[in-house]
Design an enzyme around this catalytic site. Sequence first.
Site, PDB file in Angstrom:
ATOM      1  N   HIS A 111       0.827  -1.426   0.126  1.00 51.77           N
ATOM      2  CA  HIS A 111       0.129  -0.002   0.047  1.00 51.77           C
ATOM      3  C   HIS A 111       0.889   1.253  -0.145  1.00 51.77           C
ATOM      4  O   HIS A 111       0.671   2.218  -0.657  1.00 51.77           O
ATOM      5  CB  HIS A 111      -1.032   0.075   1.136  1.00 51.77           C
ATOM      6  N   GLU A 112       1.969   1.284   0.932  1.00 49.90           N
ATOM      7  CA  GLU A 112       2.651   2.269   1.043  1.00 49.90           C
ATOM      8  C   GLU A 112       3.610   2.611  -0.214  1.00 49.90           C
ATOM      9  O   GLU A 112       3.576   3.893  -0.673  1.00 49.90           O
ATOM     10  CB  GLU A 112       3.494   2.555   2.277  1.00 49.90           C
TER      11      GLU A 112
ATOM     12  N   CYS B 286      -5.440   0.414 -10.997  1.00 52.59           N
ATOM     13  CA  CYS B 286      -4.422   0.999 -10.048  1.00 52.59           C
ATOM     14  C   CYS B 286      -3.215   0.589 -10.913  1.00 52.59           C
ATOM     15  O   CYS B 286      -2.307   1.732 -11.290  1.00 52.59           O
ATOM     16  CB  CYS B 286      -4.403   0.371  -8.815  1.00 52.59           C
TER      17      CYS B 286
ATOM     18  N   CYS C  73      -5.210  -3.474  -8.061  1.00 53.68           N
ATOM     19  CA  CYS C  73      -6.264  -3.962  -8.998  1.00 53.68           C
ATOM     20  C   CYS C  73      -5.742  -3.096 -10.286  1.00 53.68           C
ATOM     21  O   CYS C  73      -4.652  -2.578 -10.442  1.00 53.68           O
ATOM     22  CB  CYS C  73      -7.590  -3.300  -8.928  1.00 53.68           C
TER      23      CYS C  73
ATOM     24  N   HIS D  70       1.468   4.549  -2.998  1.00 49.23           N
ATOM     25  CA  HIS D  70       1.636   5.704  -2.765  1.00 49.23           C
ATOM     26  C   HIS D  70       2.853   6.331  -3.211  1.00 49.23           C
ATOM     27  O   HIS D  70       2.710   7.353  -4.024  1.00 49.23           O
ATOM     28  CB  HIS D  70       1.413   6.227  -1.363  1.00 49.23           C
TER      29      HIS D  70
ATOM     30  N   CYS E  30      -8.795  -4.219  -3.532  1.00 46.36           N
ATOM     31  CA  CYS E  30      -7.427  -3.567  -4.088  1.00 46.36           C
ATOM     32  C   CYS E  30      -6.591  -3.321  -3.018  1.00 46.36           C
ATOM     33  O   CYS E  30      -7.175  -2.916  -1.796  1.00 46.36           O
ATOM     34  CB  CYS E  30      -7.745  -2.369  -4.881  1.00 46.36           C
TER      35      CYS E  30
ATOM     36  N   HIS F 248      -5.939   6.444  -2.967  1.00 49.63           N
ATOM     37  CA  HIS F 248      -6.858   5.451  -2.604  1.00 49.63           C
ATOM     38  C   HIS F 248      -7.658   5.017  -3.564  1.00 49.63           C
ATOM     39  O   HIS F 248      -7.995   5.803  -4.427  1.00 49.63           O
ATOM     40  CB  HIS F 248      -7.360   5.969  -1.218  1.00 49.63           C
ATOM     41  N   CYS F 249      -8.046   3.745  -3.533  1.00 47.75           N
ATOM     42  CA  CYS F 249      -8.926   3.097  -4.649  1.00 47.75           C
ATOM     43  C   CYS F 249     -10.286   2.471  -3.807  1.00 47.75           C
ATOM     44  O   CYS F 249     -10.362   2.174  -2.760  1.00 47.75           O
ATOM     45  CB  CYS F 249      -8.101   1.969  -5.152  1.00 47.75           C
TER      46      CYS F 249
HETATM   47 ZN    ZN Z   1      -3.047   5.063   1.957  1.00 44.33          ZN
HETATM   48 ZN    ZN Z   2      -7.207  -0.387  -7.135  1.00 43.63          ZN
END
Ligand code: ZN
Ligand code: ZN
Length: 179
Positions: free
Chosen positions: A131-132, A169, A166, A135, A147, A141-142
């Site tokens: 996740h990081e 993204c 996903c 970014h 995702c 964010h999704c």
């Molecule tokens: Zn985040």
């Molecule tokens: Zn996504």
Amino acid sequence: MVVRLVPFGFIYYWILEYLSENLPKAYGVEVIINRSSLTVPKFVYDSFSSQIMSEKFLDYLRVVDNWPRNEKILAIVDGDAYARGTNFVFGQAEVGGRFGAVFIARLNPSFYGGSENDGLFLLRILKEASHELGHMLGLGHCDNARCVMSFSNSIWEVDKKGWMPCDKCRRSISLDSQA
Ligand SMILES: [Zn+2]
Ligand SMILES: [Zn+2]
């Protein structure tokens, strides 16, 4: 694109190895592990809550070493943190930037009184690292709850999502950041 994993405090090597094996599958990046482990400095802790202040930690991360310009720096931190206006965060990163951190204390099942579960602990760390890193590669964010870039406000939401971005993204990662 090279991503350097930097352990802060006591991080088992198998955690770093697991991340270095799997993060390339999510984003096609090259992942290297920093040889030495660094220490979280006292001044980034909130003396009242004894949590790490994540913004201060990221400020420190930017200057603690002369990181190679072509690398993104993802700290894996043995600790618990909060950001301004929150009680806790699992991680924080600059969107489209070079620096990010995952704080692993709240990802450990034993934090919630559960029994040790290394498999679950590893998977949660991978999700938050993914996740990081998303970014840092420019993703926001999704809405897709599966995702990895969906926003997680609780450990329950972390457990619900996957560790891969996903298709939408993936497609929106700019080619610049993959150079
Ligand atoms: Zn985040
Ligand atoms: Zn996504």
